[in-house]
Design an enzyme around this catalytic site. Structure first.
Site, PDB file in Angstrom:
ATOM      1  N   ARG A 152       0.828  -1.212   0.000  1.00 10.95           N
ATOM      2  CA  ARG A 152       0.000   0.000   0.000  1.00 10.95           C
ATOM      3  C   ARG A 152       0.864   1.265   0.000  1.00 10.95           C
ATOM      4  NH1 ARG A 152      -2.505  -3.762  -0.905  1.00 10.95           N
ATOM      5  NH2 ARG A 152      -4.511  -4.433  -0.069  1.00 10.95           N
TER       6      ARG A 152
ATOM      7  N   SER B 261     -11.809  -0.390   2.189  1.00  9.99           N
ATOM      8  CA  SER B 261     -11.033  -0.693   3.397  1.00  9.99           C
ATOM      9  C   SER B 261     -10.376   0.580   3.924  1.00  9.99           C
ATOM     10  CB  SER B 261      -9.962  -1.748   3.087  1.00  9.99           C
ATOM     11  OG  SER B 261     -10.551  -2.951   2.666  1.00  9.99           O
TER      12      SER B 261
ATOM     13  N   GLU C 118      -5.806   3.689   5.537  1.00  7.28           N
ATOM     14  CA  GLU C 118      -5.380   3.457   4.162  1.00  7.28           C
ATOM     15  C   GLU C 118      -5.607   4.699   3.291  1.00  7.28           C
ATOM     16  OE1 GLU C 118      -6.583   0.201   0.837  1.00  7.28           O
ATOM     17  OE2 GLU C 118      -5.985  -0.585   2.793  1.00  7.28           O
TER      18      GLU C 118
END
Length: 342
Positions: free
Chosen positions: A166, A239, A335
């Site tokens: 990520r 998410s 995130e």
């Protein structure tokens, strides 16, 4: 103006999937990437803050954005085939899910596990999007971008993009690069990744013994729609929390105390843990404070039940972070990009 439009004091409510009613001093929507230098040279743009926005599926506004929001609306796909694989150049403004479905229709493999992820192609390398055991970095050959520091177009190969979980060069140097296109290398055939998070079980339910990429994509669609709320129905950014990566000693202790905790050893000896399990076990799944909530379908998803403000959503996210740390000693990280977080 040719190639782009400008709107002052623009609402961003329909440009972020959490549906936060923030505003931008200036909203610039660009349809021709060659016009970027001209647009960026406007004094109002040049002398202020700049935020590049795709579909707004990976951002939380906790305040209005005092500066220019640049929305990429470029389109186009170019293919160079060389037999068993192809190089595919895609404009940054193309929708990611549309592109994935196009690759499957053209007989290419690789992106099937990444179907139904919201956002644009240009945003995909920034976050190094991933799902069901795959990451986009594996298929990125190069990224074309406008370098705001050098004031020129640059082509960054996969290694230079410095992809990680990520993460990427683009996240580590925020604001420097404006991605204009991404070049992918996709094969016609490859080993399918079906050993992650219920894919094999879903394929069995579908009666598929010898899956093709489009079968895997169909299985992932089933899994995602059964677990994740649709942003078109309820505001969310997918998410919201990353799966935390911890050292082996902490992971071993947590597994001893909680044998059911999902954990995945990493090549460097660290261990990735399931953020969803941690959040649910800490008691936050389905929690609601006003219109801010954690989805009762998936503990990773922060949702806006109606008119929650950015600060209200961020306050609940912070409560989850503090609560998980208090119970497990594990620090969660968001995130999405959180605008205005102090």
């Amino acid at each position: 103006m040719g190639g782009y439009t400008l709107i002052e004091n623009a609402s961003l409510a329909n440009r972020n999937t959490l549906r936060v009613d923030a505003r931008a001093t200036l909203l610039a929507e660009i349809r021709d990437a060659t016009k970027l230098p001209e647009l960026l040279d406007f004094p109002a743009v040049r002398n202020g803050r700049l935020l590049v926005l795709g579909e707004g599926s990976n951002v939380l506004f906790t305040e209005d954005f005092e500066g220019t929001v640049l929305a990429m609306a470029t389109r186009g796909v170019q293919v160079e085939s060389d037999g068993d694989s192809a190089r595919i150049a895609v404009a940054a403004g193309e929708r990611w899910d549309d592109f994935v479905r196009w690759t499957l229709g053209q007989g290419f493999a690789g992106l099937e596990n990444l179907i139904l992820i919201p956002g644009t192609v240009g945003a995909a390398p920034i976050q190094n999007i991933g799902a069901y055991g795959c990451e986009v970095a594996e298929f990125v050959e190069s990224v074309e971008a406008w370098d705001t520091r050098a004031r020129c177009v640059v082509k960054l190969d996969q290694a230079t993009c410095a992809f990680a979980y990520r993460d990427s060069l683009f996240k580590r140097e925020p604001g420097r690069y404006i991605i204009t296109a991404v070049r992918f290398r996709l094969p016609r055939s490859r080993a399918l990744r079906t050993d992650y998070a219920g894919i094999e079980e879903q394929l069995a339910r579908m009666g598929v013994d010898h899956p093709a990429p489009f079968h895997v994509a169909e299985a992932v669609v089933h899994l995602r729609t059964s677990k994740l709320p649709d942003p078109a129905v309820i505001g969310n950014a997918g998410s919201f929390f990353k799966n935390p990566i911890v050292n082996a000693a902490l992971a071993a202790q947590l597994k001893q105390d909680h044998p059911e905790l999902p954990a995945w050893p990493q090549p460097d000896g660290s261990v990735k843990l399931s953020a969803a399990w941690l959040i649910e076990t800490a008691g936050f799944k389905g929690v609601r404070e006003g219109d801010a909530g954690i989805s009762n379908r998936h503990a990773l998803v922060l949702v806006n039940h109606g008119k929650a403000s950015g600060p209200q959503l961020w306050a609940l996210a912070q409560r989850v972070i503090v609560g998980v740390h208090a119970v497990f000693g594990v620090q969660l990280e968001p995130e999405p990009l959180v605008i205005g977080a102090r």
